[in-house]
Design an enzyme around this catalytic site. Structure first.
Site, PDB file in Angstrom:
ATOM      1  N   GLU A 175      44.098 -21.909  23.573  1.00  0.00           N
ATOM      2  CA  GLU A 175      43.915 -20.635  22.462  1.00  0.00           C
ATOM      3  C   GLU A 175      42.795 -19.742  22.836  1.00  0.00           C
ATOM      4  OE1 GLU A 175      46.406 -20.097  19.973  1.00  0.00           O
ATOM      5  OE2 GLU A 175      45.137 -18.356  20.389  1.00  0.00           O
TER       6      GLU A 175
ATOM      7  N   LYS B 176      43.529 -12.297  31.300  1.00  0.00           N
ATOM      8  CA  LYS B 176      43.884 -12.696  29.886  1.00  0.00           C
ATOM      9  C   LYS B 176      45.155 -11.909  29.546  1.00  0.00           C
ATOM     10  CE  LYS B 176      39.356 -12.792  28.104  1.00  0.00           C
ATOM     11  NZ  LYS B 176      38.013 -11.902  27.583  1.00  0.00           N
TER      12      LYS B 176
ATOM     13  N   GLY C 252      31.758 -15.909  21.765  1.00  0.00           N
ATOM     14  CA  GLY C 252      30.805 -16.316  20.873  1.00  0.00           C
ATOM     15  C   GLY C 252      30.875 -17.757  20.301  1.00  0.00           C
TER      16      GLY C 252
HETATM   17  N1  HSE Z   1      33.210 -11.661  28.878  1.00  0.00           N
HETATM   18  C1  HSE Z   1      34.181 -11.883  27.930  1.00  0.00           C
HETATM   19  C2  HSE Z   1      34.292 -10.682  27.101  1.00  0.00           C
HETATM   20  C3  HSE Z   1      34.020 -13.176  26.879  1.00  0.00           C
HETATM   21  O1  HSE Z   1      33.107  -9.695  27.116  1.00  0.00           O
HETATM   22  O2  HSE Z   1      35.316 -10.509  26.071  1.00  0.00           O
HETATM   23  C4  HSE Z   1      35.365 -13.986  26.648  1.00  0.00           C
HETATM   24  O3  HSE Z   1      36.284 -14.181  27.212  1.00  0.00           O
END
Ligand code: HSE
Length: 438
Positions: free
Chosen positions: A129, A205, A302
């Site tokens: 997830e 993603k 985060g």
């Molecule tokens: N580098 C990614 C971002 C972190 O800025 O969204 C999370 O995958």
């Protein structure tokens, strides 16, 4: 109460968050799970630097085998990142019969096929997830909540760094480099920030999202991708004048049996649901054939937001363990033997709306030369902006937006226009998603 032993590989920011969350919400988690999640071992190359959370000395190790070969450990959490060591650890854990939870989008986008197939053979589960959209439950939504739907489209803001940069450039007039520096200081940019700004991270993603939405194997190289490094303040201002805001969008659309998938800076109307997603937030706008619009919004990175997703996966897998099932929900939302290669629409055949910024001399006939070429390629203009020149010799920006046009026609027209001696440099192209311009 039953103990479920967990091994954590990688004690960085997210690893620390996972330990912290399991500790802080221990009672709540036990009440919901009916078992104790116990972090038996934590492996990291650095076990000396104090973390934000206290751990027992005996929990720490520099040897991953202490986790991978411990028969007592049921679930391995991989938070190392990257594809080299992480791949070895994940495959080893799976081969040793352990369930795996990972936040590693690069690993799954590049080697998901191999990893999922070994996991299927070994009858273990993989929770991921946290790999897409950080805290946002996009994976569970696709795998479970919307399982009865054809996914008609997914529009996502999947990279917090890009969204933060574009928001700072738009709202605070910041320049690209200082906005990127802020994102790095705030800690959500990738180690190599070109992964963010050149949309590699978003491609990872989107590949995972596509595979769950359509039950397909996706090769990263097949996804069209453009980053945000060419976006200028001038284009952001013109976008505003046209009623648009610029976002780096990951787009997936079902076109019958073929899927359209692309990532690029996109102008969207101010009242588009994704236009209000600012700063480092991520969001997904999904349309299912039964559900209609579904909107998910939250922190894409985060410590605690990502830990929230990891712990959710740990609890999910634990529930299956306690119910005596090795896995209830298929890894990629379709049964593994139903996963097929994806049939992606070629970028040339994509049809959308366009914004062009030409840099041209300001004299009679220029606009008609440009519009003539656009017309001859079947591209219909929806608006034109031309600013007055300051000096006679100055090039002026001419901004043109279009009704729906085919990418191939657009590329051919721009090639022709850029060869005109009244046009300077390479024309800027930004795609627009505006349902009003059909
Ligand atoms: N580098 C990614 C971002 C972190 O800025 O969204 C999370 O995958």
């Amino acid at each position: 109460m039953k103990d479920i032993s967990v091994g954590l590989i990688g004690f960085g920011t997210i690893g620390t968050g996972v330990v912290k969350l399991l500790r802080e919400n221990e009672e709540l988690i036990q009440k919901r799970l009916g078992a104790r999640l116990v972090i038996k071992k934590i492996a990291d190359v650095d076990i000396k630097t104090p973390r934000q959370v206290p751990v027992e000395r005996e929990q720490l190790t520099t040897d991953v085998d202490d986790i991978l070969t411990d028969p007592d450990i049921s679930i391995v959490v991989e938070l190392v990142g990257g594809c080299t060591h992480a791949k070895t650890f994940v495959l080893e854990a799976i081969r040793n019969g352990k369930h795996v939870v990972t936040a590693n989008k690069a690993l799954l986008a590049n080697y998901g096929d191999e990893i999922f197939s070994v996991a299927e053979d070994q009858k273990v589960n993989i929770g991921f997830e946290a790999s897409v959209g950080g805290t946002i439950p996009i994976i569970k939504t696709l795998k479970e909540s919307l399982a009865g739907n054809n996914i008609e489209s997914v529009f996502g803001i999947m990279n917090g760094t890009c969204n933060y940069i574009l928001t700072s450039m738009t709202k605070d007039g910041k320049d690209f480099n200082s906005a990127l520096k802020d994102a790095q200081d705030l800690g959500f940019a990738e180690v190599d920030p070109t992964y963010d700004i050149e949309a590699v991270d978003t491609a990872h993603k989107l590949a995972i999202t596509l595979s769950l939405s359509y039950g397909k194997r996706v090769s990263l190289d097949d996804i069209y991708r453009e980053g945000i490094s060419e976006i200028s303040q001038q284009d952001i201002e013109f976008a505003g004048e046209l009623g648009y805001t610029i976002k780096l969008l990951a787009i997936a659309i079902r076109r019958g049996e073929v899927i359209e998938a692309r990532i690029h800076p996109t102008m969207i109307p101010f009242d588009h649901i994704l236009a209000s997603v600012n700063g480092n937030f991520n969001a997904f706008h999904l349309i299912g054939d039964a559900s209609g619009s579904v909107f998910l919004y939250g922190q894409g990175a985060g410590m605690m937001p990502t830990a929230s997703a990891v712990v959710g996966d740990l609890m999910d897998i634990s529930r299956d363990i306690m119910a005596g099932a090795w896995r209830r929900v298929p890894l990629r939302s379709y049964r593994e033997n139903q996963i097929e290669d994806i049939d992606l629409l070629g970028m040339d055949d994509v049809a959308t709306n366009y914004y062009f910024r030409f840099s041209a001399v300001d004299r009679p006939g220029v606009l008609s030369a440009i519009s003539g070429i656009l017309g001859s390629h079947n591209i219909s203009i929806s608006s034109v902006i031309q600013k007055e020149r300051k000096l006679d010799r100055d090039a002026v920006p001419i901004v043109v937006t279009t009704y729906k046009a085919r990418e191939k026609d657009v590329q051919m027209a721009l090639e022709e226009i850029d060869r005109l001696d009244i046009v300077f440099g390479k024309t800027t192209l930004i795609r627009i998603e505006d349902d009003r311009l059909r």
